[in-house]
Design a protein around this motif. Sequence first.
Motif, PDB file in Angstrom:
ATOM      1  N   SER A 589      -7.467  -0.817  -3.113  1.00  0.00           N
ATOM      2  CA  SER A 589      -8.363  -1.572  -3.183  1.00  0.00           C
ATOM      3  C   SER A 589      -7.835  -3.073  -2.083  1.00  0.00           C
ATOM      4  O   SER A 589      -7.896  -2.485  -1.533  1.00  0.00           O
ATOM      5  CB  SER A 589      -7.736  -2.201  -4.650  1.00  0.00           C
ATOM      6  OG  SER A 589      -6.498  -3.449  -3.772  1.00  0.00           O
ATOM      7  N   HIS A 593     -11.219  -8.040  -4.461  1.00  0.00           N
ATOM      8  CA  HIS A 593     -11.153  -7.999  -5.949  1.00  0.00           C
ATOM      9  C   HIS A 593      -9.157  -8.440  -6.299  1.00  0.00           C
ATOM     10  O   HIS A 593      -9.735  -8.906  -7.454  1.00  0.00           O
ATOM     11  CB  HIS A 593     -10.592  -6.560  -5.200  1.00  0.00           C
ATOM     12  CG  HIS A 593     -11.682  -5.545  -5.074  1.00  0.00           C
ATOM     13  ND1 HIS A 593     -11.757  -4.103  -4.841  1.00  0.00           N
ATOM     14  CD2 HIS A 593     -12.750  -5.803  -4.382  1.00  0.00           C
ATOM     15  CE1 HIS A 593     -12.799  -3.129  -4.568  1.00  0.00           C
ATOM     16  NE2 HIS A 593     -13.429  -4.649  -4.067  1.00  0.00           N
ATOM     17  N   TRP A 594      -8.376  -9.004  -5.475  1.00  0.00           N
ATOM     18  CA  TRP A 594      -7.417  -9.430  -6.234  1.00  0.00           C
ATOM     19  C   TRP A 594      -7.494 -10.689  -7.163  1.00  0.00           C
ATOM     20  O   TRP A 594      -7.425 -10.635  -7.943  1.00  0.00           O
ATOM     21  CB  TRP A 594      -6.699  -9.425  -5.352  1.00  0.00           C
ATOM     22  CG  TRP A 594      -6.116  -8.231  -4.399  1.00  0.00           C
ATOM     23  CD1 TRP A 594      -6.631  -6.608  -4.787  1.00  0.00           C
ATOM     24  CD2 TRP A 594      -5.767  -7.704  -3.043  1.00  0.00           C
ATOM     25  NE1 TRP A 594      -6.411  -6.211  -4.158  1.00  0.00           N
ATOM     26  CE2 TRP A 594      -5.336  -6.594  -2.727  1.00  0.00           C
ATOM     27  CE3 TRP A 594      -4.928  -8.842  -2.284  1.00  0.00           C
ATOM     28  CZ2 TRP A 594      -5.646  -6.244  -1.135  1.00  0.00           C
ATOM     29  CZ3 TRP A 594      -4.112  -8.268  -0.814  1.00  0.00           C
ATOM     30  CH2 TRP A 594      -4.526  -7.324  -0.467  1.00  0.00           C
ATOM     31  N   GLN A 599     -10.121  -4.747 -10.335  1.00  0.00           N
ATOM     32  CA  GLN A 599      -9.270  -3.404 -11.295  1.00  0.00           C
ATOM     33  C   GLN A 599      -8.209  -3.054 -11.287  1.00  0.00           C
ATOM     34  O   GLN A 599      -7.506  -3.618 -10.199  1.00  0.00           O
ATOM     35  CB  GLN A 599     -10.249  -2.578 -10.247  1.00  0.00           C
ATOM     36  CG  GLN A 599     -10.032  -0.998 -10.626  1.00  0.00           C
ATOM     37  CD  GLN A 599     -10.645  -0.156  -9.903  1.00  0.00           C
ATOM     38  OE1 GLN A 599     -11.564  -0.054  -8.698  1.00  0.00           O
ATOM     39  NE2 GLN A 599     -11.176   0.843 -10.911  1.00  0.00           N
ATOM     40  N   TYR A 686      -3.041  -2.083  -1.912  1.00  0.00           N
ATOM     41  CA  TYR A 686      -3.040  -1.810  -3.459  1.00  0.00           C
ATOM     42  C   TYR A 686      -3.038  -3.730  -4.316  1.00  0.00           C
ATOM     43  O   TYR A 686      -2.803  -4.215  -3.134  1.00  0.00           O
ATOM     44  CB  TYR A 686      -1.590  -1.043  -4.035  1.00  0.00           C
ATOM     45  CG  TYR A 686      -1.994   0.349  -3.164  1.00  0.00           C
ATOM     46  CD1 TYR A 686      -2.528   1.507  -3.724  1.00  0.00           C
ATOM     47  CD2 TYR A 686      -0.928   0.122  -2.518  1.00  0.00           C
ATOM     48  CE1 TYR A 686      -2.069   2.149  -3.125  1.00  0.00           C
ATOM     49  CE2 TYR A 686      -0.571   1.430  -1.616  1.00  0.00           C
ATOM     50  CZ  TYR A 686      -1.887   3.450  -1.958  1.00  0.00           C
ATOM     51  OH  TYR A 686      -1.298   4.599  -1.239  1.00  0.00           O
ATOM     52  N   PHE A 687      -3.541  -3.139  -5.434  1.00  0.00           N
ATOM     53  CA  PHE A 687      -3.686  -4.079  -6.355  1.00  0.00           C
ATOM     54  C   PHE A 687      -1.894  -5.239  -6.204  1.00  0.00           C
ATOM     55  O   PHE A 687      -2.200  -6.551  -6.496  1.00  0.00           O
ATOM     56  CB  PHE A 687      -3.752  -4.324  -7.519  1.00  0.00           C
ATOM     57  CG  PHE A 687      -4.181  -5.175  -8.422  1.00  0.00           C
ATOM     58  CD1 PHE A 687      -4.812  -5.713  -8.909  1.00  0.00           C
ATOM     59  CD2 PHE A 687      -3.763  -5.215  -9.558  1.00  0.00           C
ATOM     60  CE1 PHE A 687      -4.958  -7.299  -9.525  1.00  0.00           C
ATOM     61  CE2 PHE A 687      -4.236  -5.729 -11.243  1.00  0.00           C
ATOM     62  CZ  PHE A 687      -4.509  -7.324 -10.330  1.00  0.00           C
ATOM     63  N   SER A 771     -15.339  -2.202 -14.072  1.00  0.00           N
ATOM     64  CA  SER A 771     -14.168  -1.940 -13.279  1.00  0.00           C
ATOM     65  C   SER A 771     -12.704  -1.672 -13.843  1.00  0.00           C
ATOM     66  O   SER A 771     -12.194  -1.337 -13.214  1.00  0.00           O
ATOM     67  CB  SER A 771     -14.685  -2.887 -11.688  1.00  0.00           C
ATOM     68  OG  SER A 771     -13.871  -4.471 -12.272  1.00  0.00           O
TER      69      SER A 771
END
Length: 774
Positions: A589, A593-594, A599, A686-687, A771
């Motif tokens: 990701s 996005h976070w 997602q 990563y998320f 998503s």
Amino acid sequence: MPPAVGGGLAGSELRPRRGRCGSQAARAVGPDVATEATARSPKRPAPSSRRFEAPGRWALLALVTLMSFATRFHRLDQPPHICWDETHFGKMGSYYINRTFFFDVHPPLGKMLIGLAGHLSGYDGTFLFQKPGDEYEHHSYLGMRGFCAFLGALLIPFAYLTVLELSQSLPAALLTAALLTFDTGCLTLSQYILLDPILMFFIMAAMLSMVKYNSCANRPFSAPWWLWLSLTGVNLAGALGVKFVGLFIILQVGWNTVSDLWHLFGDLSLSMITHMSGIRQIMPHMPSTLHWLGLQVTVGKHLTARILCLIVLPLALYTATYAVHFMVLNKSGPGDGFFSSAFQARLSGNNLHNASIPEHLAYGSVITVKSARMAVGYLHSHRHLYPEGIGARQQQVTTYLHKDYNNLWIIKKHNTNSDPLDPSLPVEFVRHGDVIRLEHKETSRNLHSHYHEAPLTRKHYQVTGYGINGTGDSNDFWRIEVVNRKFGNRIKVLRSRIRLIHLVTGCVLGSSGKVLPKWGWEQLEVTCTPYLKETLNSIWNVEDHINPKLPNISLDVLQPSFPEIMLEAHMVMIRGNNGLKPKGNEFTSKPWHWPINYQGLRFSGINDTDFRVYLLGNPVVWWLNLLSIALYLLSGSIFAVALQRGARLPAEVEGLSQVLLQGGGQLLLGWMMHYFPFFLMGRILYFHHYFPAMLFSSMLTGLLWDILLRLCAWSLASFSLAGHVHTLGILSLLLGIAYSFYLFHPLAYGMVGPLAQDPRSPMAGLRWLESWDF
């Protein structure tokens, strides 16, 4: 004036707080406004109400803590199989129990604590942790999960106390606690064998300790001041000892410390003249000199205290962590190949431990050749060929990080096929400048290069295995050179740093460090570079050395000192972190996005028959946090400009603005410190990397909405229900957050049955973004 609303800031937002923030607020307000604030501040609570204020605070803290532990430990045993990165960190906990050396890109403290928790709870270190989905069966895994859940549960009371200290408002602290208690993402991360709850525990503990010692600023060098300052240093060491991103909280505490010292340096009330009567008698006409000397002594003491507690103490604890790490992991394991030959010589079970090998390289010896660049490994070949379209379709040559028979090579003369190990022939040593041939022991093909382009690195030449039973062509010839040595000198095993120069093309054998695709088994690319500059990529050493015709020497003299071991470990970890790149179709990701909760991550399960756990933040909490950051920037800017322009604000607004700008500023800085650096990172992301920043945004949300509702109540003072605006607003937020948790809690506690797009699913209608793939 309206009555105090919400109870938590009754009078306290108008009174200067203990410590630095309070003193700054008092200086900023000025004498006239301070007088007005005193005249207009709400009445102090009656003695009977004050008697119950402290028990009420403790009762609320106990309730918050109870809710936190209840949510984190509920269904902790589900699912009874490996979820996501438990396969890594559970396995590393097993390595500590078995004292087996391994390599990881993170510092050791978190894995050590996981291993200790497993050992104390009866886990014997025998579970393999091979892949997600493997059942734990009879193995004791709850001790490790319970340890992580315990630290994850403490995040909520820590955040509650931090916001309470910054705002002196119980509603703000309670709202913060609710945001984190009812966030499905924080809950999910806390329930599994991961480093994240351990890291966030130390980050929040460091933040709480920092605001606590700030609050003791009016009592410097008292026992509480020393305690909180020391605990800040301890927690900084803990955060960095779990992951290198712990550096972000160190930077925040460092900024706070520099700001502290700068304000102390400019505080004209810090003169120690009253304590320097001897100097006063000697220099009665030099008050300015006395003041300067007193100020210097005071600032010097503060500086020394911070150096001891925030630099020396964390460094000592961080170093001690590595001392324990290397002492416990004393057996050879899967991490050996990442480290130098000298490092491996200290590991029990390694072929170099207490070993004796021939000192000088001779023809006919069976050897391994290791790159001097850390975390690159051994020169390696195997029977697989390069695929069609990747240079010549010949045998692959790579580097490999682990011990393997395919790492073995036989060193031979370039112009003869006679057996150098024939007892009738004398020993002939390999010397600097000799032209040699390296024959792969398992496949009998020679190390070879030619003008074909390398698989991944442009303008470098391909390196292959070529020939039949050692018979090839002139492209198999290499000149061996020892760095900074004269021609004719013998080559020492382990100690000599060598280069292999291709005789036909003039290129130098090296490893680019790039990971080959699946056709290359994700090993590292070997190339022959036409650029002759000496770099670690093109420098090698001979590690294993087998030659029955030569006498052996002990390798004990090669074992490195502790500072050398620690330096090497950090170099390998940094290189390993930089080398974490996406592989194939691996999910990653992006930082943007976070905050929008774009997602999540699958922790367990994929279809309607699996037990599914999905890491996703509670969307109501996360989008409220995002809105709060925008509102804070807007309202904070308005107040900052008004104060800078000298505007006379009402006393109530003045007090709230100080809390907003100073307390909220600390939290906004924490969010920025733990979020924006990820935009600069080249490694795979990563998320879950966002969750430390999410802690700060949730604390900022709690503080901000409490202040906004108070300002709203103050502005509606002429209306009869104005006093209830704050209370109703806080209750509405709490109920909305709790209800959203009720809707989304299956994401954390697990789902079985139809997927979200199926109307029969308990999550039907809750897939608000396309998503989200739960």
